[in-house]
Design an enzyme around this catalytic site. Structure first.
Site: not given
Ligand code: BGC
Length: 698
Positions: A244
């Site tokens: 993530d």
């Molecule tokens: C979120 C993800 C997301 C990623 C990219 C993170 O903060 O938890 O779900 O895909 O950011 O935006």
């Protein structure tokens, strides 16, 4: 020195030869990469893409958020179709719709030159307060996987990689970067890992995103047992693992480069913080890592680059499209099929337009737009237009019904209440919300702090019912709400979720009966927070000393309410229709099965009303004798059927015996024991109309 190639030479290299099989092409490309080029590929360049390697004509692999459609922040501020939230899709209990949704977002991703979509969000709804409940699907792993599988197939039919997230137990936003979910082995597998496992086996997603949190003290992205040993070895996952965003660098205590590489993470996003070239070279020099280990994770990434067609001629790839009337229509259908009619005293709905002269339309969400820049977090999608409830009703009522804001002067008062994503504003400004809990809204980064609606809305509802007993409450929100202080007084409640860009039309169609509601709750609505299994103490939510104890074990959602005999406000699977359905003539094809067989359940369903309606026939099972404690009921099958007025349909529902399995910790495997089982068929987990027993003999 790495060999340089002209454009013409490049085109003749084996990895560019589409006749060769994918593994040969991947191996050829991998063998041509220098160690520095491999290292470069392991981390993001820009926020949502990898580096290019011009020497070999490797273009960047580009990703986009997310679960509600193609987000604005990943599409150069473009406006895209805004679909309803995940919980609304789950309420539709419609696998075909999930496939069409996946296909549509796959097309939208393709047309803007993206190769992957960071969705579906399939974390299990453990607590109704989780800020991301609106993005996720359900509290039930079976329902989650049944809809996620067609969604992933739909996305990947467009040669766009789906990326189920967040693996695993990202079930709260409070302290999401540092909290450890303390989960027993059986619970982890049976509730939290199950949908990921089934997805990998049935739909072959090309990516998986790890979560921010720890499980039992260990960060997921450094967890060899749960990544490499489980995803790769046990489940045969062929795609690649991505972190993530900023997860590696947020880790406390920090994780080492070799831990993450040996665990199997191929891509650190959005930039190299842990997978930094210097650190990687050091780890290689100190022999903490071998080049072969790097090859293993780079190979997986390259393979997906081939699958999405990064080296193919664009004209041979599926052609994308965006914001088409078809996609907008699909967004409306999803909203119409997902909305859940919770209460409809004396058949107040559907409204008869010919008998109404004035409607009062009030409440904070009556004209609210939800598609704004990062509103709600990373899943935000800004559409080219958004039909608010007011807009939708104005269109429906044009030249027929007058619209006012004064309930005392109206035939009916419709209050558009619910939540919003306002608490995310701080997150957008870049502040850390790690320790904060929101004032009651649905947003990434922050959990809600109460189950009730904000006080001013409760007052508005109670005052309005006093002024006009014909009050209809329509909720726009993404997670369960307590209603004790107003439920009795209000004759009609419609749960509309966050219904996407066509939501206002969908709401108007349901209120006036053009569409017969058919959504069912994919999550239990508790009467009060304390009834909810995750809320027995602060240890169980939001946690103490950065540990949150999953003491309820496998008894999540309705499994808990049934075991403890707690009356929910609205049970799992519940939702009203303008039709009434009669269930009859249940038959199973045999009385004894072996563990590889499929039960065919057959029943007759009759629509005893004068309007066309759809019913979600739900099949639950109970294991009557087992070495471990099992839930009183577990969803093992469902079928959504459309039935004409006074028609009787015979419906056959296949139930694979493997759906009845539990996770046995003694030998780390899924098991179905022999003995007696019971099947329950009904219109919700509580409204059971038919029962049957059968036996499993091994
Ligand atoms: C979120 C993800 C997301 C990623 C990219 C993170 O903060 O938890 O779900 O895909 O950011 O935006």
């Amino acid at each position: 020195m790495a060999q340089k190639h002209s454009k013409q030479e490049l085109a003749t290299l084996p990895f560019r030869n589409i006749i060769l099989d994918i593994e040969t092409r991947v191996d050829d490309l991998l063998n041509r990469l220098t160690i520095d080029e491999k290292i470069k590929l392991l981390a993001g360049n820009r926020f949502f893409q990898t580096h290019s390697i011009k020497r070999l004509g490797i273009r960047p692999f580009k990703m986009t958020d997310g679960p509600l459609g193609i987000s604005m922040h990943t599409s150069f501020l473009r406006k895209n179709t805004r679909f309803p939230g995940g919980i609304c899709l789950a309420s539709s209990f419609n696998r075909q719709l999930a496939y069409e949704f996946g296909k549509a977002v796959g097309k939208e991703a393709r047309v803007i030159g993206r190769h992957a979509i960071l969705a579906p969000g399939i974390n299990i709804d453990r607590t109704p307060l989780n800020g991301r409940t609106f993005e996720y699907l359900s509290e039930d792993p079976y329902l989650t996987k049944e809809l996620a599988i067609p969604y992933v197939k739909g996305v990947q039919s467009q040669r766009i990689a789906a990326c189920p997230k967040h693996y695993v137990a990202n079930n709260q936003e409070t302290n999401r970067f540092t909290v450890s979910a303390e989960i027993g082995e059986r619970t982890l597998h049976e509730i939290y890992l199950r949908a990921f496992m089934e997805l990998i086996k049935e739909a072959d997603p090309w990516m998986i995103m790890t979560s921010y949190n720890k499980v039992n003290g260990q960060y997921l992205f450094a967890n060899k047992a749960l990544l490499r040993n489980t995803l790769w070895d046990k489940w045969n996952f062929k795609g690649f693992i991505v972190s993530d965003w900023w997860a590696f660098s947020r880790a406390n205590p920090p994780v080492s480069i070799e831990e993450c590489i040996l665990a199997g993470v191929s891509l650190e996003m959005p930039r190299a913080k842990v997978y930094h070239p210097k650190s990687l070279h050091r780890a290689l020099n100190e022999q903490k890592l071998s080049e072969e280990e790097l090859n293993t994770i780079v190979r997986r990434l390259l393979r997906v680059m081939f699958l999405v067609g990064l080296f193919d001629n664009e004209s041979t790839l599926p052609q994308g499209k965006r914001n088409t009337p078809d996609h907008q229509k699909l967004a409306r259908r999803m909203a119409e099929e997902g909305m859940v009619l919770l209460k409809n005293d004396t058949n107040t709905l559907p409204l008869d337009i010919s008998k109404i002269s004035t409607l009062a339309i009030i409440g904070p969400n009556r004209n609210k737009k939800f598609g704004k820049w990062l509103y709600g977090g990373s899943s935000a999608v800004k559409p080219p237009y958004e039909i608010t409830p007011l807009k939708g009703l104005k269109k429906k009522c044009k030249n027929k019904v007058q619209i006012t804001t004064d309930p005392t002067k109206a035939d009916y008062a419709i209050i558009f209440a619910g939540l919003n994503h306002d608490s995310n504003k701080k997150l957008v400004r870049g502040e850390s919300n790690d320790k904060k809990i929101a004032t009651g809204n649905d947003s990434e980064g922050i959990d809600r702090n109460q189950l009730e609606l904000p006080k001013d809305q409760v007052n508005l509802i109670n005052q309005t019912v006093q002024d006009n007993p014909n009050t209809i409450v329509v909720l726009l929100n993404g997670s369960p709400i307590a209603m004790n202080s107003w439920l009795e007084q209000v004759p009609v409640i419609l749960e509309a979720w966050y219904p996407g860009m066509e939501g206002g039309h969908a709401i108007a169609n349901i209120l006036f009966g053009d569409i017969n509601p058919s959504g069912k709750l994919p999550i239990t609505f508790p009467k009060k927070l304390l009834d909810s299994p995750a809320h027995s103490s602060t240890k169980t939510f939001p946690g103490e000393n950065l540990k949150v104890y999953y003491n309820e074990g496998i008894f999540v959602g309705y499994r808990f309410f049934e075991k403890e005999n707690i009356e929910p406000l609205f049970p799992f699977g519940y939702g009203l229709s303008y039709s009434n359905f009669i269930y009859d003539n249940l038959q199973v094809n045999k009385t004894k099965y072996t563990k590889d067989e499929t039960i065919t359940v057959s029943l007759d369903i009759t629509n005893v009303s004068n309007c066309l309606g759809s019913e979600v026939i739900q099949v639950y099972a109970q294991d009557l004798e087992c070495v471990v404690e099992r839930p009183l009921k577990e969803l093992v099958g469902f079928e959504k059927v459309s039935v004409s007025p006074n028609e009787t349909k015979t419906v056959k529902i296949p139930i694979k015996i493997k759906e009845l399995a539990f996770y046995d910790c003694t030998d780390q495997s899924w098991k179905v024991e022999q003995g007696e089982f019971r099947l329950f068929l009904g219109g919700s987990s509580k409204d059971i109309f038919l029962k049957e027993k059968f036996e499993i003999a091994l």
